[in-house]
Every structure is written in structure tokens, then in C-alpha cells.
Write a protein that holds these residues in place. Structure first.
Motif, PDB file in Angstrom:
ATOM      1  N   GLN A  38       0.825  -1.212   0.000  1.00  0.00           N
ATOM      2  CA  GLN A  38       0.000   0.000   0.000  1.00  0.00           C
ATOM      3  C   GLN A  38       0.858   1.260   0.000  1.00  0.00           C
ATOM      4  OE1 GLN A  38      -2.364  -0.816   3.473  1.00  0.00           O
ATOM      5  NE2 GLN A  38      -3.973  -1.849   2.311  1.00  0.00           N
ATOM      6  N   GLU A  39       1.936   1.251   0.775  1.00  0.00           N
ATOM      7  CA  GLU A  39       2.826   2.408   0.809  1.00  0.00           C
ATOM      8  C   GLU A  39       3.523   2.602  -0.532  1.00  0.00           C
ATOM      9  OE1 GLU A  39       3.263   4.668   3.421  1.00  0.00           O
ATOM     10  OE2 GLU A  39       1.426   3.625   4.006  1.00  0.00           O
ATOM     11  N   LYS A  42       1.045   4.180  -2.951  1.00  0.00           N
ATOM     12  CA  LYS A  42       0.844   5.612  -2.724  1.00  0.00           C
ATOM     13  C   LYS A  42       1.960   6.440  -3.362  1.00  0.00           C
ATOM     14  CE  LYS A  42      -1.576   5.009   1.703  1.00  0.00           C
ATOM     15  NZ  LYS A  42      -1.458   5.195   3.176  1.00  0.00           N
ATOM     16  N   ASP A 110      -2.458   2.365  -8.036  1.00  0.00           N
ATOM     17  CA  ASP A 110      -2.186   2.927  -6.701  1.00  0.00           C
ATOM     18  C   ASP A 110      -2.165   1.875  -5.601  1.00  0.00           C
ATOM     19  OD1 ASP A 110      -4.843   2.339  -6.030  1.00  0.00           O
ATOM     20  OD2 ASP A 110      -5.530   4.414  -6.216  1.00  0.00           O
TER      21      ASP A 110
END
Length: 382
Positions: A38-39, A42, A110
Motif C-alpha cells: 500500500q505504501e 501511494k 495505486d
């Protein structure tokens, strides 16, 4: 670690990804891996190869393979990087409808959505022409009905959908041809069973069963008549990314061995001073660097639109990186001796992980077949 073939932009990207990956602890479980994913999403690393119009970075497989390599070198090789953006994202970006692109690409880019890829079958193995998962039209509704089995499919439990390779009958010839379908995770009739693997990985492996899975007409990706063209648009990036995966793991293992060889002292000198230790590590480094050069060539050819040249180079890169990875990990463990099998140093689990680069998505023997037939012009034995 950069090369003369890389642009300043690529060097900057490599350095940024390396700094990011090294700032995170090595993921040892699904929760940590998901957080890291997830990081990375982003920051734009997951979608670096996807079109800017759909939230991606506008780069290519060159940039994506660089990202995966640096993640692996930092101890966080993400297997789903090969699957979700490289295979599925590439196929949808090249052949999907506008609605499919709008629906899937921004989330893949993303990191908020994942897509798995289902091609391997229990009775087909490396022979994709023996795939028996079939898709037929429901004449009354225009829907597709998929029936078949898949095995060794990664990350189905965390993926929002699976891009499934099925086969449809050509009305003109009666022969079956490959086609690609998007199957959402909770579609009725789409069942999964987790395989009991000894491989230590945060991504689980599954067997899939499709029992008359009903899909709308727009679940088909691309042209029903395109066949192998669309399939190999995803398989060449898969090979390139697997090479990057292996190079990253090999670099991580080699770095751990070098640190140990510099510090571990026996008979008044560090063990790295002895050629029996130093030379195999030097050979591992050379093999990894040579593998990287072929991987860069394959990625460049693919991004330039040379599918034929990319196919040959991608297979060679995957072969070279798989061999280099296994040797680097083996030598790293050997350098540490008993410590190489302890949890503290984090190398033992790489022994099985490194084998993946040799086995999947295609075995080294099948790559040698490809090179001997397609490149060298030798006759087939099958």
C-alpha cells in the motif's frame, strides 16, 4: 547499484525505491507485506509502468522491473508485482476496453486493487496448448460460461479479480483458441483451495475450480480472435519481472554474505580474505550483473514494441537470473555456515524462494527448448 545503460531518471528512481524499501522492515507476514504494498502504491511505484491517463506513471516494464529488483535487494520482493501490474495491468492497458481500463487500472496503479493471473492447469503444465478451461457463449443472454481448473495461482485470496486464460472455439476451424476473462473474486461457481506449500512466502498459492462460471459479455479482454498475441503480451513482462525478482533476491543474499565475510574472523583474519570464500562471492556478483544486463535488454525491447525480440531476450533473462539467484543464495548460506540457516540472518527461507526463479513461470528446460528452436533453428523433439 546502477549501470551505464540507465538514464539519470532511472538512476534516480532506483535510488528512491531503494531508500524507500530499506526504510521498511522485511515483511514476514501478510499484514506487513500488504502495508508495504500500500505504501509503495501511494508513492507510485506499483503503477509506474501503467498509462498516466489511468493513474499510472507512464513508464514501461523497464521501470517496473527496476522497482521490483530494488525491493528484492532490500529484502521485500513482492511476487504480486509480477502478477498484478506487469501481467494483468499490461494486458488490460493494451487490449482492454475503455470501461475495463477505467475500472481496473487506477486501482492496480495505486495499489488499492489487486488482480491475480490464472493460466497453469494440473494437466497442462508448460504446454499451454493443452489448457482445457473452456468458455462458451450462452446464446440466450450473450454471457460467457467458464469451466475448468487452475493450479499454483498466486494471491487469489487478496486479489479483487483473476485474469483467467480460457479457450473458445473458433467457429471457422472448430479449434480452441486462448482468450482472457476478468473473473471477480466472489463470482458464483468460482472456488479456490489453498495449496499446502513448504515455500515460505506472504502470497499464498491456490487451486481454482470454475464450474459454469457465468460472466457478462464484457468480461472478455480484447479481441476474441487475437489468441496468442494478447496472451504473450502478458507473458513476456512476466518473464522479465521474474528475472528482476531473482536478481533482487540474489543481491539481498549476497549483501548479507559480504557483511558476514568482512566481519567474521577465524585464524586472525576475516574469512572474506580467503579465496575459497571470496571467489565464489565474486562469481555470484558477476552472474547477477550479467543477468541484469540481459533483463535490461529484454525490458527495452518490450517497451520499444519489439515483441519478437523481447520474447527471446525475456526468456534468456529469466534463465540467467534464475541460475544466478539460486547460486547467490546457496553461496550466501554456505558463507555463513550454520548461521545461514538461522532465523536471525534471514537467508534460509530464500533457499526455496530462489527456486521459484528457476521453476516459474516457465522451467529452464523449456527456455532452453525455446532458444534451441527459435534462436538456433534446431528441430523439435516434440
Amino acid at each position: 547499484m546502477t549501470t551505464l545503460l540507465e538514464s539519470d531518471e532511472h538512476k534516480s528512481l532506483r535510488e528512491a525505491v531503494s531508500a524507500f524499501a530499506r526504510s521498511h522492515p522485511r515483511a514476514t507476514g501478510p499484514a506487513e507485506s500488504r502495508h508495504f504494498w500500500q505504501e509503495a502504491g501511494k508513492l507510485g511505484y506499483i503503477g509506474v509502468s501503467l498509462p498516466e491517463a489511468y493513474g499510472g506513471g507512464g513508464g514501461g516494464v523497464t521501470e517496473l522491473s527496476l522497482v521490483l529488483e530494488e525491493m528484492g535487494a532490500a529484502g521485500n520482493p513482492l511476487l504480486m508485482m509480477i502478477v498484478s501490474p506487469a501481467i494483468c495491468g499490461t494486458v488490460i492497458a493494451r487490449f482492454g476496453t475503455e470501461e475495463q481500463k477505467q475500472t481496473w487500472l487506477p486501482g492496480i496503479a495505486d495499489g488499492t486493487r489487486l488482480m491475480a493471473f490464472g493460466i497453469t492447469e494440473p494437466d497442462a503444465g508448460s504446454n499451454s496448448h493443452r489448457i482445457t478451461t473452456t468458455a462458451r457463449r450462452d446464446g440466450a443472454t450473450g454471457d460467457w460460461l467458464l469451466t475448468g481448473r487452475k493450479v499454483f495461482i498466486s494471491g487469489v485470496d487478496i486479489a479483487d479479480a483473476t485474469l483467467v486464460v480460457g479457450r473458445t472455439e473458433d467457429a471457422r476451424t472448430g479449434k480452441l483458441k486462448p482468450c482472457l476473462f476478468i473473473v471477480p473474486r466472489d463470482t458464483p461457481g468460482f472456488e479456490r483451495r489453498q495449496l499446502d506449500m513448504e515455500l515460505h512466502a506472504t502470497e499464498k498459492q491456490f487451486e481454482l475450480t470454475l464450474d459454469d462460471v457465468r460472466l457478462p459479455a464484457d468480461a472478455l479482454v480484447g479481441d476474441e480472435d487475437a489468441g496468442l498475441l494478447q496472451l504473450f503480451a502478458g507473458l513476456n513482462p512476466e518473464r522479465i519481472m521474474t528475472a528482476a525478482f531473482g536478481i533482487g533476491i540474489g543481491r539481498y543474499a549476497l549483501a548479507r554474505a559480504l557483511d558476514y565475510a568482512r566481519e567474521r574472523t577465524v585464524w586472525k583474519t576475516p574469512i572474506g580474505a580467503h579465496q575459497a570464500i571470496a571467489h565464489p562471492l565474486a562469481q555470484a556478483h558477476i552472474d547477477l550483473e550479467l543477468s541484469r544486463l540481459m533483463t535490461q535488454k529484454a525490458a527495452h525491447l518490450y517497451d520499444a514494441g519489439d515483441d519478437m525480440g523481447a520474447g527471446e531476450a525475456a526468456n534468456m533473462a529469466k534463465y540467467a537470473a534464475g541460475e544466478a539467484c539460486v547460486k547467490a543464495v546457496d553461496q550466501a548460506v554456505h558463507t555463513l555456515g550454520g548461521n545461514g540457516l538461522t532465523r536471525e540472518f534471514g537467508l534460509a527461507t530464500l533457499i526455496t524462494a530462489a527456486r521459484v526463479a528457476r521453476i516459474a513461470p516457465v522451467s529452464r528446460e523449456m527456455i532452453l527448448n525455446y532458444v534451441s528452436h527459435q534462436t538456433l533453428g534446431l528441430p523439435k523433439s516434440y
